[in-house]
Design a protein around this motif. Structure first.
Motif, PDB file in Angstrom:
ATOM      1  N   ALA A   4     -24.280  58.624  48.387  1.00  0.00           N
ATOM      2  CA  ALA A   4     -24.676  58.907  47.007  1.00  0.00           C
ATOM      3  C   ALA A   4     -23.855  58.016  46.071  1.00  0.00           C
ATOM      4  O   ALA A   4     -22.674  57.799  46.283  1.00  0.00           O
ATOM      5  N   VAL A   5     -24.500  57.505  45.059  1.00  0.00           N
ATOM      6  CA  VAL A   5     -23.823  56.643  44.100  1.00  0.00           C
ATOM      7  C   VAL A   5     -23.578  57.444  42.823  1.00  0.00           C
ATOM      8  O   VAL A   5     -24.463  58.145  42.354  1.00  0.00           O
ATOM      9  N   THR A   6     -22.376  57.347  42.298  1.00  0.00           N
ATOM     10  CA  THR A   6     -22.084  58.037  41.042  1.00  0.00           C
ATOM     11  C   THR A   6     -21.570  57.050  40.015  1.00  0.00           C
ATOM     12  O   THR A   6     -20.970  56.037  40.345  1.00  0.00           O
ATOM     13  N   GLU A   7     -21.851  57.376  38.783  1.00  0.00           N
ATOM     14  CA  GLU A   7     -21.341  56.636  37.633  1.00  0.00           C
ATOM     15  C   GLU A   7     -20.410  57.580  36.885  1.00  0.00           C
ATOM     16  O   GLU A   7     -20.535  58.793  36.984  1.00  0.00           O
ATOM     17  N   SER A  50     -27.560  69.362  28.981  1.00  0.00           N
ATOM     18  CA  SER A  50     -27.952  68.119  28.303  1.00  0.00           C
ATOM     19  C   SER A  50     -29.018  67.379  29.112  1.00  0.00           C
ATOM     20  O   SER A  50     -29.387  67.794  30.208  1.00  0.00           O
ATOM     21  N   SER A  51     -29.452  66.264  28.580  1.00  0.00           N
ATOM     22  CA  SER A  51     -30.481  65.471  29.263  1.00  0.00           C
ATOM     23  C   SER A  51     -29.993  64.891  30.588  1.00  0.00           C
ATOM     24  O   SER A  51     -30.796  64.606  31.467  1.00  0.00           O
ATOM     25  N   PHE A  56     -25.998  65.404  36.529  1.00  0.00           N
ATOM     26  CA  PHE A  56     -24.581  65.604  36.232  1.00  0.00           C
ATOM     27  C   PHE A  56     -23.880  66.213  37.442  1.00  0.00           C
ATOM     28  O   PHE A  56     -24.391  67.140  38.064  1.00  0.00           O
ATOM     29  N   THR A  57     -22.696  65.682  37.789  1.00  0.00           N
ATOM     30  CA  THR A  57     -21.978  66.206  38.953  1.00  0.00           C
ATOM     31  C   THR A  57     -20.625  66.823  38.613  1.00  0.00           C
ATOM     32  O   THR A  57     -19.968  67.363  39.494  1.00  0.00           O
ATOM     33  N   SER A  80     -18.888  62.658  35.760  1.00  0.00           N
ATOM     34  CA  SER A  80     -19.681  61.891  36.723  1.00  0.00           C
ATOM     35  C   SER A  80     -21.121  62.359  36.734  1.00  0.00           C
ATOM     36  O   SER A  80     -21.413  63.525  36.458  1.00  0.00           O
ATOM     37  N   TYR A  81     -21.997  61.442  37.083  1.00  0.00           N
ATOM     38  CA  TYR A  81     -23.398  61.780  37.275  1.00  0.00           C
ATOM     39  C   TYR A  81     -23.958  60.861  38.351  1.00  0.00           C
ATOM     40  O   TYR A  81     -23.449  59.763  38.583  1.00  0.00           O
TER      41      TYR A  81
END
Length: 123
Positions: A4-7, A50-51, A56-57, A80-81
């Protein structure tokens, strides 16, 4: 989820009814841990609505800092999301406007009052 990739993005704000004390600078202190838990609850709850909510993580409090007056405390978080082809591009200006609306003009977050000029979202 492996692979999984998170930003990440920062979310910072100042409470005007949480007096800053030096034990808020000590990550292992009881005051830091209890305040961190409450802030995490409020920020996570807000961002879930929120959107970015479906992607959202979570947020992690990275620190507390003294505010401009003795009754205020700055709160710094790293949130993180998930990122992927199905996830909309992160729009910090849009998220800022959403959070502004959801906090009654950047004045209220749960039991805390906010400095209405303190909200900062950086992605």
């Amino acid at each position: 989820n492996p692979g999984a990739v998170t930003e990440h993005f920062t979310l910072n704000f100042t409470t005007t009814n949480l007096m800053f004390t030096t034990d808020l600078q000590t990550p292992n202190s009881r005051k830091f841990r209890s305040t961190e838990k409450v802030m995490k609850h409020y920020t996570d709850s807000l961002l879930q609505k929120s959107s970015i909510g479906p992607h959202f993580t979570g947020c992690q409090v990275t620190g507390f800092r003294p505010g401009k007056n003795r009754d205020s405390t700055g709160v710094d978080t790293l949130c993180s999301y998930g990122k992927g082809s199905q996830v909309p591009k992160f729009n910090r200006a849009e998220l800022y406007q959403e959070l502004k609306r959801m906090t009654s003009g950047i004045t209220k977050l749960g039991i805390y009052t906010l400095d209405n000029k303190s909200l900062y979202v950086n992605g």
